[in-house]
Structures are given as structure tokens and as C-alpha cells.
Design a protein around this motif. Structure first.
Motif, PDB file in Angstrom:
ATOM      1  N   GLY A 268      13.167  11.018 -21.214  1.00 11.72           N
ATOM      2  CA  GLY A 268      13.974   9.869 -20.846  1.00 11.72           C
ATOM      3  C   GLY A 268      13.174   8.758 -20.207  1.00 11.72           C
ATOM      4  N   TRP A 269      13.801   8.024 -19.293  1.00 13.39           N
ATOM      5  CA  TRP A 269      13.166   6.861 -18.670  1.00 13.39           C
ATOM      6  C   TRP A 269      13.717   6.650 -17.271  1.00 13.39           C
ATOM      7  N   ARG A 270      13.003   5.844 -16.489  1.00 11.57           N
ATOM      8  CA  ARG A 270      13.435   5.477 -15.147  1.00 11.57           C
ATOM      9  C   ARG A 270      12.913   4.080 -14.843  1.00 11.57           C
ATOM     10  N   GLN A 271      13.595   3.400 -13.936  1.00 10.21           N
ATOM     11  CA  GLN A 271      13.220   2.024 -13.622  1.00 10.21           C
ATOM     12  C   GLN A 271      11.867   1.980 -12.940  1.00 10.21           C
ATOM     13  N   ARG A 272      11.035   1.013 -13.351  1.00 11.90           N
ATOM     14  CA  ARG A 272       9.700   0.850 -12.765  1.00 11.90           C
ATOM     15  C   ARG A 272       9.641  -0.370 -11.852  1.00 11.90           C
ATOM     16  N   ALA A 273       9.947  -1.556 -12.378  1.00 16.44           N
ATOM     17  CA  ALA A 273       9.862  -2.780 -11.576  1.00 16.44           C
ATOM     18  C   ALA A 273      10.999  -2.814 -10.560  1.00 16.44           C
ATOM     19  N   VAL A 274      10.741  -3.428  -9.407  1.00 18.77           N
ATOM     20  CA  VAL A 274      11.724  -3.413  -8.324  1.00 18.77           C
ATOM     21  C   VAL A 274      12.898  -4.333  -8.587  1.00 18.77           C
ATOM     22  N   SER A 275      12.724  -5.316  -9.450  1.00 14.66           N
ATOM     23  CA  SER A 275      13.825  -6.244  -9.720  1.00 14.66           C
ATOM     24  C   SER A 275      13.849  -6.590 -11.205  1.00 14.66           C
ATOM     25  N   ALA A 276      15.034  -6.983 -11.672  1.00 14.48           N
ATOM     26  CA  ALA A 276      15.198  -7.348 -13.075  1.00 14.48           C
ATOM     27  C   ALA A 276      14.610  -8.734 -13.333  1.00 14.48           C
ATOM     28  N   LEU A 277      14.257  -8.984 -14.589  1.00 12.97           N
ATOM     29  CA  LEU A 277      13.674 -10.249 -15.000  1.00 12.97           C
ATOM     30  C   LEU A 277      14.759 -11.171 -15.536  1.00 12.97           C
ATOM     31  N   ALA A 278      14.610 -12.463 -15.309  1.00 12.42           N
ATOM     32  CA  ALA A 278      15.553 -13.445 -15.843  1.00 12.42           C
ATOM     33  C   ALA A 278      15.187 -13.774 -17.275  1.00 12.42           C
ATOM     34  N   GLY A 279      16.203 -13.891 -18.116  1.00  8.70           N
ATOM     35  CA  GLY A 279      15.973 -14.222 -19.511  1.00  8.70           C
ATOM     36  C   GLY A 279      15.784 -12.977 -20.363  1.00  8.70           C
ATOM     37  N   LEU A 280      15.723 -13.170 -21.678  1.00  2.00           N
ATOM     38  CA  LEU A 280      15.515 -12.087 -22.633  1.00  2.00           C
ATOM     39  C   LEU A 280      14.030 -11.895 -22.881  1.00  2.00           C
ATOM     40  N   ALA A 281      13.516 -10.728 -22.511  1.00  2.00           N
ATOM     41  CA  ALA A 281      12.089 -10.444 -22.645  1.00  2.00           C
ATOM     42  C   ALA A 281      11.747 -10.147 -24.099  1.00  2.00           C
ATOM     43  N   ARG A 282      10.698 -10.794 -24.623  1.00  5.75           N
ATOM     44  CA  ARG A 282      10.311 -10.593 -26.014  1.00  5.75           C
ATOM     45  C   ARG A 282       8.837 -10.232 -26.187  1.00  5.75           C
ATOM     46  N   ALA A 283       8.064 -10.165 -25.117  1.00  9.98           N
ATOM     47  CA  ALA A 283       6.652  -9.788 -25.237  1.00  9.98           C
ATOM     48  C   ALA A 283       6.193  -9.185 -23.928  1.00  9.98           C
ATOM     49  N   ALA A 284       5.368  -8.137 -24.011  1.00 11.99           N
ATOM     50  CA  ALA A 284       4.832  -7.479 -22.825  1.00 11.99           C
ATOM     51  C   ALA A 284       3.381  -7.078 -23.080  1.00 11.99           C
ATOM     52  N   LEU A 285       2.578  -7.101 -22.023  1.00 10.20           N
ATOM     53  CA  LEU A 285       1.160  -6.762 -22.126  1.00 10.20           C
ATOM     54  C   LEU A 285       0.727  -6.100 -20.824  1.00 10.20           C
ATOM     55  N   THR A 286      -0.067  -5.047 -20.915  1.00  6.40           N
ATOM     56  CA  THR A 286      -0.632  -4.407 -19.725  1.00  6.40           C
ATOM     57  C   THR A 286      -2.154  -4.474 -19.803  1.00  6.40           C
ATOM     58  N   TRP A 287      -2.801  -4.599 -18.641  1.00  2.00           N
ATOM     59  CA  TRP A 287      -4.266  -4.653 -18.610  1.00  2.00           C
ATOM     60  C   TRP A 287      -4.764  -4.362 -17.199  1.00  2.00           C
ATOM     61  N   ARG A 288      -6.062  -4.112 -17.086  1.00  2.00           N
ATOM     62  CA  ARG A 288      -6.727  -3.934 -15.794  1.00  2.00           C
ATOM     63  C   ARG A 288      -7.636  -5.126 -15.514  1.00  2.00           C
ATOM     64  N   ASP A 289      -7.701  -5.535 -14.250  1.00  6.16           N
ATOM     65  CA  ASP A 289      -8.625  -6.611 -13.894  1.00  6.16           C
ATOM     66  C   ASP A 289      -9.993  -6.022 -13.571  1.00  6.16           C
TER      67      ASP A 289
ATOM     68  N   TRP B  71      14.611  13.450 -17.917  1.00  3.84           N
ATOM     69  CA  TRP B  71      15.558  13.701 -19.005  1.00  3.84           C
ATOM     70  C   TRP B  71      16.813  12.855 -18.854  1.00  3.84           C
ATOM     71  N   ASP B  72      16.710  11.737 -18.152  1.00  2.00           N
ATOM     72  CA  ASP B  72      17.834  10.814 -18.032  1.00  2.00           C
ATOM     73  C   ASP B  72      17.733   9.750 -19.119  1.00  2.00           C
ATOM     74  N   TYR B  73      18.886   9.490 -19.769  1.00  2.00           N
ATOM     75  CA  TYR B  73      18.953   8.483 -20.831  1.00  2.00           C
ATOM     76  C   TYR B  73      20.004   7.453 -20.447  1.00  2.00           C
ATOM     77  N   VAL B  74      19.782   6.781 -19.322  1.00  2.00           N
ATOM     78  CA  VAL B  74      20.806   5.914 -18.735  1.00  2.00           C
ATOM     79  C   VAL B  74      20.220   4.536 -18.467  1.00  2.00           C
ATOM     80  N   ASP B  75      20.941   3.506 -18.909  1.00  2.00           N
ATOM     81  CA  ASP B  75      20.655   2.117 -18.529  1.00  2.00           C
ATOM     82  C   ASP B  75      21.822   1.633 -17.677  1.00  2.00           C
ATOM     83  N   GLY B  76      21.640   1.549 -16.376  1.00  2.00           N
ATOM     84  CA  GLY B  76      22.737   1.109 -15.523  1.00  2.00           C
ATOM     85  C   GLY B  76      23.934   2.017 -15.658  1.00  2.00           C
ATOM     86  N   ALA B  77      25.038   1.457 -16.147  1.00  2.00           N
ATOM     87  CA  ALA B  77      26.261   2.240 -16.313  1.00  2.00           C
ATOM     88  C   ALA B  77      26.377   2.862 -17.705  1.00  2.00           C
ATOM     89  N   THR B  78      25.395   2.619 -18.584  1.00  2.00           N
ATOM     90  CA  THR B  78      25.472   3.116 -19.956  1.00  2.00           C
ATOM     91  C   THR B  78      24.646   4.381 -20.109  1.00  2.00           C
TER      92      THR B  78
END
Length: 498
Positions: free
Chosen positions: A43-64, A393-400
């Protein structure tokens, strides 16, 4: 009395009718195969502490350069940096032009054919055949810095890891661009540069502010001879792969004086959206309008055993939202897309490139990036919540709650289906006994009424009672948790031919 094996080949097969999937698995949600054994996806669990504004369409991870971990997410209204994938910082450039949450009909000023309607008036929907796509950022790294471009804003931006500062436009870079990609040679490519949907421009090596070609630098540009328009660019093992909506091009470094050579490597293989392409160290793979394509030095169609289930159930008006995510730990590429009844990504088709099998999942994600930088893959929901996946093993988004994983087989028959099968006992091969239920569905002919039997909580053995000319089975987790299904067997006897 002989036992009939219920073991079917791994992966889904869904190309036509349910009856054509006889002897294969036909439908699934959040299951995968490993060494021929069925198991649930975690399943999944929330990572970021707050939700993002707008519809997210691209994500990238990297190390500095200090090995600190970062994630960037572009929505149709904002650009965000996530320190350690947890703390969220708004780094939207000053003066950024807001994009579109969804694709819309191209009815603004200047759209449509020349002279088709009155000068100076917005076009009406009846005069147009195209749409303006949903906004999808291009994200890449320039050294340890983030570089980004939104096609609706058109500027190339750089962010220098200062959480107190916004991303800023790169000095000297082209404007009115649709995207960007950084080549292995440390040269920044601008796609659809200067408002030309076929033009590629690039900076000098190691200097993303120098774009004017002179004898002493490696900046330059090239206009593709394509009937399409550039949609996306990605690094590949052979160079920079540039995908239009109709074909594929490869830019290969040659050094001065021409710097890059461009050649057409694939026709009629366009990508449906800037996000619908995924890359590994050995190949790039993307979603086209009617199939999947692979580039490993050559462009080739990728056979998909669930083709009808995917391309027969797509909302093509919103296909610009489709996005691809690699999960290398499992050898998988995920393609999220909007089904015909949805305006948002709500389905995923999953290709296991190690075993060349396909499966499906039914929950919404708008973009994401693989593990590696972070221990787990990060994906974003339509509500702007950043989740880490393949955990718990949780498959929950908020109330869904999306329920428990399952897999369904196609029909099984005796002979050619001319005899009635009378089942009596099920002999399970299941690693966590009681962790899975089995439900059987029977018919007397392919389009006849279907009867349901069960669900049966599997023990060793399990009494069952049903009959029919054809039967199929569905395995469902009985509770959130891990389970494995191997070679279950069914005891039965052939009945009459009536």
C-alpha cells in the motif's frame, strides 16, 4: 479422483472477449507475479506534511552535492521543492503564468485555420478539431540545481536549492518553449524553442546562459523535419531522445562545428503526453495513442496483452494527463491514464519488463518518481497529497478506501466445453492459509447468465459445490496483508453434455 490444476500463466491477457482469455488471468487490481506466484502489491502512506496546490503533473527526485535528498513537483499553478520529501516549499517563479488543470478545447484568439472565422474574435468550438493539453512541467537537474519549464509559461527556470528563494528564469535562454532536457554532455536543451513547435535549441556546454552560436562555443539549434510537434525529450543510452506527437528523433553529440546530429528513428510512434514516457539505464518506453513503444537503440512496438482493456477505455480528450513511473525494485513501468468515464488519471497498466507480463491497478495518481533517492517510490494524488508507495497494506486516500487486491481468471473448461464440470473440493496452495478467499463464477455458455459461488475461505482442503460448462475463479485478500497463491487444484467430475 484426478485433480484439475488452476495454475494459469503469469500476467493478464485481455485482448477481446472474456472467453478469449480462457486459460489466462483476465482482470486484476494491485497484484503482481513473481516467479509465477501471485502476490498483492503493498500500500501507501502520506509522505509530505502538507498537500500541494494545483494538479501535479511532473515529479523528480535527486541528491545535491552534500547527498541531501530533494523532490520537485510541478502543478498547473505552482512549482514545489520538498526537502527530504517531507517539508514543502513553494518555489514558483515570480510572474509565472498559470496553466491548465485539464485539457480544453482550443477556442482562444489565434487558434484554428487562418481566415476561418472573424478576425479579432475567439474561435468557437465548432471550428476546431484540437485541444489545449493539460499543463505538464519538464523537470531535470543541472548539476545539483533544479531546472524546469512549463509549456504554458514557456520560460526555462533554475532553482539553486535555497528554500527561501524562488526559481528564476535562466538568463539568455529561449522563451516560448514547451519543455527541456539536460544532455549527458552538460548541455541544456530547450524544446519547442522560441515558439516553434519543431525547433530544438541548446546552450553551450557547462553554461546554460550562453545560447548564441559562435565559433567559440557549442550552442546551436535545429528544426526537425516532422509533420508533428515536439512533446517530450529524455536522455537515452544513445543520446537525447526527442518525441513528437507522431514520430521519434535522436540527437547524438558530434562535437564542433555542428555539435549535434539529428536523425529520425521512428515513425507513427508519437507520445500522448510529456509525462507518458519512462526511462531506465537500458531503454525508454512510452504510451502512444494506440499502443506502447520501446527505444533501446531502435524504436519498436511493445506488445501489450491487455491492449483492449487499456485503449478501449481511455478518455482521449484528457490523455495529455497520462504519466509513467518506473519501479525498478520490481522491474515495472506504470502508466497512469484517465479511463473513459473519468476526467482524471484513475487507472494504471503495469508492464513487468523482467518477466514481460502485464497487470493493472485501479486508483488515481497524477505523477511520481521511482525509489533510489528515497527508499520508496513517491507518487502524487489528484488532491495534491504526496504518498510513498510499496509500504504497509493500507490502500486509502483520505476518505476513499480502494479495497483489497484481487485477480480473476478467464474461463476453464473440460475439453471444448461440451461437458458439464461438477466441482466438489478445492485444494489450495497458499502461503498464508486463510489470507485469501476464492470465488467461482460459472456459466453454461459464454454469453449466458453467470452464477456466483463463494467466497470460500481456503483451508486444506475446502469443500465447494458448483457446476457449469465453464468456470472462472477470483482470488481476493481476505484482510489487508501479505499473501501468495501458487498452484491451487480443484477436484471435480465430468457431468453430462447437457
Amino acid at each position: 479422483m484426478p485433480l484439475a490444476s488452476l495454475k494459469l500463466p503469469p500476467g493478464l491477457f485481455r485482448a477481446g472477449t472474456e472467453y478469449q482469455s480462457a486459460g489466462r488471468y483476465y482482470d486484476a487490481d494491485r497484484v503482481r507475479w513473481y516467479a509465477g506466484t501471485i502476490q498483492p502489491m503493498r500500500g501507501w502512506r502520506q509522505r509530505a506534511v502538507s498537500a500541494l496546490a494545483g494538479l501535479a503533473r511532473a515529479a523528480l527526485t535527486w541528491r545535491d552535492n552534500t547527498s541531501a535528498r530533494w523532490a520537485a513537483v510541478g502543478t498547473h499553478t505552482k512549482l514545489y521543492a520538498l526537502e527530504s520529501g517531507v517539508d514543502v516549499y513553494d518555489i514558483t517563479p515570480a510572474g509565472f503564468s498559470t496553466g491548465r488543470a485539464s485539457a480544453s478545447a482550443a477556442v482562444g484568439y489565434g487558434t484554428g485555420a487562418y481566415g476561418e472565422e472573424a478576425y479579432g474574435t475567439p474561435r468557437t468550438e465548432t471550428s476546431l478539431t484540437g485541444t489545449l493539453p493539460a499543463t505538464v512541467w519538464s523537470l531535470d537537474t543541472w548539476g545539483e540545481n533544479l531546472v524546469a519549464c512549463s509549456p504554458d509559461d514557456g520560460k526555462l527556470y533554475e532553482w539553486t536549492l535555497n528554500t527561501a528563494a524562488d526559481a528564476v528564469a535562466i538568463s539568455g535562454a529561449p522563451v516560448d518553449c514547451t519543455g527541456l532536457v539536460v544532455a549527458e554532455e552538460r548541455i541544456l536543451f530547450a524544446l519547442g524553442a522560441s515558439g516553434d513547435p519543431r525547433r530544438v535549441a541548446w546552450s553551450d556546454q557547462e553554461d546554460n546562459t550562453d545560447w548564441t552560436p559562435v565559433a567559440t562555443n557549442q550552442a546551436g539549434s535545429f528544426t526537425l523535419t516532422t509533420p508533428g510537434q515536439i512533446v517530450a525529450g529524455r536522455r537515452s543510452r544513445a543520446g537525447v531522445l526527442i518525441l513528437t506527437d507522431v514520430d521519434a528523433w535522436l540527437a547524438q553529440y558530434q562535437g564542433p562545428p555542428f555539435v549535434y546530429g539529428f536523425r529520425l528513428v521512428g515513425s507513427e510512434c508519437g507520445v500522448v503526453s510529456p509525462g507518458a514516457i519512462a526511462s531506465t539505464s537500458t531503454f525508454n518506453v512510452w504510451m502512444g495513442r494506440s499502443g506502447f513503444w520501446l527505444f533501446d537503440g531502435y524504436v519498436k512496438p511493445l506488445s501489450c496483452e491487455v491492449h483492449d482493456a487499456v485503449f478501449g477505455d481511455i478518455n482521449y480528450a484528457q490523455i495529455s494527463k497520462a504519466t509513467a513511473v518506473v519501479k525498478r525494485a520490481f522491474g515495472e513501468v506504470w502508466f497512469f491514464y484517465p479511463s473513459e468515464s473519468s476526467n482524471e488519471n484513475n487507472r494504471a497498466v503495469v508492464w513487468n519488463y523482467r518477466e514481460n507480463t502485464w497487470t493493472m491497478a485501479k486508483y488515481p495518481r497524477t505523477c511520481g518518481d521511482d525509489s533510489g533517492v528515497f527508499e520508496l517510490p513517491l507518487l502524487v494524488s489528484p488532491e495534491g497529497v504526496v504518498y510513498e508507495h510499496e509500504v504497509g497494506w493500507d490502500y486509502v486516500d483520505g476518505a476513499t478506501d480502494y479495497g483489497l487486491p484481487y485477480v480473476e481468471g478467464g474461463p476453464l473448461e473440460i475439453g471444448l466445453g461440451e461437458r458439464v464440470m461438477m466441482a466438489r473440493q478445492l485444494f489450495p496452495d497458499e502461503a498464508t492459509q486463510g489470507g485469501v478467499t476464492a470465488t467461482f463464477y460459472t456459466r453454461f455458455y459464454p454469453n449466458g447468465p453467470e452464477s456466483t459461488h463463494g467466497p470460500y475461505t481456503m483451508s486444506a482442503p475446502t469443500n465447494v459445490r458448483f457446476s457449469g460448462r465453464q468456470a472462472r475463479v477470483r482470488y481476493t485478500g481476505s484482510a489487508p496483508g501479505d499473501w501468495r497463491v501458487g498452484n491451487n487444484r480443484l477436484e471435480g467430475v465430468p457431468g453430462s453434455e447437457r
